[in-house]
Design an enzyme around this catalytic site. Structure first.
Site, PDB file in Angstrom:
ATOM      1  N   ASP A   1       0.393  -1.227   0.020  1.00  0.00           N
ATOM      2  CA  ASP A   1       0.095   0.035   0.470  1.00  0.00           C
ATOM      3  C   ASP A   1       1.102   1.405  -0.094  1.00  0.00           C
ATOM      4  OD1 ASP A   1      -2.807   1.899   0.263  1.00  0.00           O
ATOM      5  OD2 ASP A   1      -1.834   1.605   2.577  1.00  0.00           O
TER       6      ASP A   1
ATOM      7  N   ASP B   1      -0.810  -0.632   6.235  1.00  0.00           N
ATOM      8  CA  ASP B   1      -0.818   0.258   7.697  1.00  0.00           C
ATOM      9  C   ASP B   1      -1.920  -1.407   8.778  1.00  0.00           C
ATOM     10  OD1 ASP B   1      -3.286   1.257   7.359  1.00  0.00           O
ATOM     11  OD2 ASP B   1      -2.721   3.317   7.585  1.00  0.00           O
TER      12      ASP B   1
END
Lengths: 119, 700
Positions: free
Chosen positions: B410, B594
């Site tokens: 990401d 995350d």
């Protein structure tokens, strides 16, 4: 074949059958589910199968009285629980299981076995 | 009367030791009790008729200290095994001297006397080997058989036969040397194994020891040393240079460098100042700081790490399933094979080879090597991983991780720091003012960057009505009767293209069709991003980037870090779909994110790898959590997972070789019982030793 050999042959077959029956032919007694169970850890687990109710917290207390080092650790892999069982010192676990299932447990070396049955 | 030496943790001063002693002496049934702060031990003499160990433990824990009986028992067990090995080795050597053809000619007459040999071997058989009898009996009562059952049977057969020969009940030669040597070798194996097994869990013990015991808390204007259990959230704690950070908190004043290596594996000390988060258990190296406690007890990062490692170590690897099935039938099966061996040899050859080969079968079977193969490698491996800042959720995650050949990153917060800042404004300060007014209600990270920039420029925000947030598209609202839209550019503009090709994210402020202004936002790449990608490519792992940014920005970022494939303009909800498309290509996919915003994508991948933010490490969607911010740790984690799996497989291979090949070898008379005992003694030691070798794995 001499009589002693015949005796050894039949004796061995009988002994093998006896071993199979003694160790592997155990019948599990049907026990009602309980929320407070005491398990003695000595030469295995007694009782080796415990029944707990679904959806209610159940307290399992393990008391190891056997100095065999294999038994000093208790592992319930499916619940990711690993507990040291100090000699003569009770160790309690509180579990809540939400569906009917079986959780096997074993000692550090995977030689002694038991299971929790949620019903 | 019973005497007891207990190892007690939680004492933080000499007064604690005095208190423990005093309270214990007042307990009915306790005759004397002395606790020592330096050695963290208590010597207790008590009357078992009046009190129990359990009650003594209760008294100590009611005072707030923990009894660690396991440590004491382990030390005692290792010492006893050591003594028993020395005695049994001596007896075995003497028995061999008096029994082995050729060698026995040099032995004193006493050693050649069968009766003396019998008395000597009895020491080994019944004193050293007593534990085998005791545990066999305990197991039989539960209708269970274990390794001790096999050893008891094997050595007893050899001993009873030899005793019968000695007592002239049957003709033949005694085999006392065999019984004595088997027990000596098995005890040696147990002794080495007990010592080595203690070392497998050293990593987690070190983590537990990192937990400080006291904190210097300011209460009512006074600084007092408090046990860590009495610290509450919000307490202010002063930490001097060279001291450990006692608990998770936020810096209130002062600045310093903190060595976080023992908790997160981060090798370079981290600079901390006001508002920064600090982690309990890390070392304050340079300055004095005051922190405010933010997390206590089981919520602290160190406690979460310890909990996760313990859970992973208790989990079951899918590779272990076969072993679990076998282990339930193993010992009874060996007993039956031993009986068949005896009958076969008796009928074809005679009693003596039948007995010796049966003993060899009983002794060679090594259920413990099989049982220890997977867990020891798992315990050493996950412990080692934790020291490097890699938290593995369970054994299954490790098994998947070692097969990963495609990694998706990401962008925001993973490849980048996740702190975007406004870099360019086209259209003047008023654009920033309007944009910030629109964005002040949005939770998007880019919104924070725009509001921050407006704050720094001291711009006053204006009233917005009919605010509307369109996920992944932007925000809409009315300011001074004009409806504004702030979002992605929907048509090509030269300035937008230029900014995007620099890897910046561009948002356009417009009223209907008319563009009012352009704002470019950039996020700093993590310093280790490019190196991390290069390390993964060296491991022949494909990398790709996934982002909500448009193609040009995605291409620019991908190029900067060396990623060739990218998925651009992916809405948060569609990230999981992109991962699924990669899975359909037949790849084993890991997704790095995350762990909070991209949880669905982490779950969609074969394995999710989360970068921990702040002091939260327990991420449900992640199979692996990286505690430090260093992206190169991903390559380390994958390399380690391969090493652990390799160790598990070698361990299982050896355990099966010992059992699957050597049991038939013994049954067919190819193995002397003493050689069988030597093989048995080496089996568990070699499995544990091989797992410990993991500690030497080169991970970079």
């Amino acid at each position: 074949m001499t009589p002693d050999k015949i005796l050894v042959l039949f004796g061995s077959a009988g002994l093998a059958g006896l071993i199979y029956w003694f160790f592997l032919g155990k019948q599990e007694k049907s026990v009602a589910a309980s929320t407070n169970i005491k398990i003695t850890v000595s030469g295995g687990y007694s009782p080796a199968t415990v029944y707990i109710p679904i959806g209610k917290p159940a307290k399992l207390t393990f008391l190891r009285t056997d100095s065999n080092s294999c038994l000093e650790e208790l592992i319930i892999p499916d619940l990711k629980i690993s507990k040291d069982l100090p000699l003569n010192s009770p160790v309690s676990l509180i579990l809540t299981v939400n569906s009917a299932s079986v959780y096997p447990w074993h000692c550090a070396m995977n030689m002694f076995h038991g299971k929790i049955v949620a019903k | 009367m019973a005497k007891l030496s207990l190892s007690i943790s939680g004492m933080h001063c000499a007064t604690c030791a005095i208190t423990i002693g005093k309270v214990l002496r007042k307990t009915p049934g306790v005759i004397s009790a002395e606790a020592n702060y330096a050695t963290e031990k208590a010597q207790i003499e008590y009357n078992p008729a009046q009190t129990t160990l359990e009650k003594i433990f209760q008294v100590i824990s009611s005072l707030g200290y923990q009894v660690n009986p396991a440590d004491d028992a382990k030390t005692r067990e290792i010492a006893t095994l050591g003594q028993k090995f020395v005695v049994s080795a001596l007896v075995a050597l003497l028995a061999l001297w008096g029994s082995v053809p050729g060698l026995m000619l040099t032995a004193p007459a006493l050693l050649r006397d069968y009766l003396f040999l019998m008395l000597l071997t009895s020491i080994t058989q019944f004193w050293v080997g007593w534990d085998f009898y005791r545990t066999t009996w305990a197991a039989l009562k539960n209708r269970v058989a274990n390794m001790d059952t096999l050893i008891t049977l094997g050595t007893s057969v050899a001993y009873i036969y030899s005793a019968a020969v000695t007592l002239k009940l049957i003709p033949g030669e005694p085999y006392f040397d065999t019984a004595a040597t088997i027990i000596a070798l098995i005890i040696l194996g147990k002794w080495l194994e007990a010592r080595a097994r203690g070392k497998t869990s050293e990593a987690i013990k070190k983590l537990v020891q990192l937990q400080p015991k006291t904190a210097r808390v300011t209460r009512d204007g006074q600084e007092i040393d408090l046990p860590i259990s009495e610290v509450v959230v919000g307490d202010q704690i002063r930490i001097r240079p060279g001291e450990k950070i006692p608990i998770d908190g936020q810096v209130m004043s002062g600045e310093t460098s903190i060595d976080e290596s023992l908790v997160t594996g981060e090798s370079i000390p981290v600079y901390k100042h006001s508002q920064d988060l600090v982690i309990g258990g890390t070392l304050n190296t340079s300055g004095a700081i005051v922190i405010k406690a933010t997390k206590i007890g089981s919520q602290t990062m160190l406690a979460q790490i310890i909990h996760m490692v313990e859970q992973a170590q208790a989990s079951r690897a899918p590779i272990q399933k076969l072993v679990d099935v076998i282990s339930g039938y193993f010992v009874p099966a060996v007993l039956i094979i031993a009986i068949v061996t005896f009958a076969g040899w008796y009928i074809t050859t005679g009693f003596l080879p039948a007995m010796l080969n049966m003993v060899a079968v009983l002794i060679i079977a090594c259920p413990c090597a099989l049982g220890l193969a997977t867990p020891t490698a798992l315990v050493v491996g996950t412990g080692l991983a934790a020291q490097k800042g890699i938290l593995v959720k369970d054994a299954e995650s490790l098994e998947i991780a070692h097969k990963v050949n495609s990694i998706v990153f990401d962008k925001t917060g993973t490849l980048t720091e996740g702190k975007p800042v406004v870099t360019d404004i086209v259209g003047g300060q008023s654009v920033l003012q309007l944009a910030a007014s629109l964005e002040k209600n949005s939770e998007h990270p880019l919104a924070a960057a725009i509001v921050d920039a407006a704050g720094k420029a001291a711009l006053k925000l204006v009233q917005v009505t009919k605010f509307h947030s369109l996920t992944g598209q932007g925000v809409r609202g009315i300011i001074n009767k004009t409806e504004y839209l702030l979002g992605r550019p929907d048509k090509s503009l030269p300035q937008v293209e230029k900014l995007e090709s620099q890897g910046k994210t561009v948002v356009v402020l417009s009223t209907g069709e008319k563009v009012v202004g352009i704002i470019a936002i950039a996020d700093t790449l993590r310093p280790t991003a490019a190196e991390a990608i290069q390390l993964l490519h060296q491991q022949k792992i494909e990398t790709s980037l996934i982002t909500g940014d448009n193609l040009r920005t995605a291409a620019a970022i991908a190029k900067q870090v060396g990623i060739k494939r990218y998925f651009a303009q992916v809405l948060p909800a569609d990230k999981a779909e992109a991962i699924k498309s990669l899975r359909l290509e037949g790849k084993t996919v890991a997704m790095v994110g995350d762990g909070i915003n991209d949880a669905p994508a982490l779950s969609a991948a074969h394995i999710g790898i989360a970068m921990a933010s702040g002091t939260d490490v327990a991420m449900e969607a992640a199979g692996i959590t990286l505690v430090n911010k260093d992206l190169t740790t991903i390559a380390t984690a994958l390399r380690l997972s391969r090493s652990i799996l390799r160790t598990i497989k070698t361990n299982l291979f050896w355990a099966f070789v010992y059992n699957v090949l050597l049991i038939p070898a013994a049954a067919f008379g190819l193995l002397n019982p003493m050689l069988a005992a030597a093989a048995m003694a080496t089996s568990s030691v070699s499995v544990v030793g091989n797992s410990l070798l993991l500690k030497r794995t080169r991970l970079t």
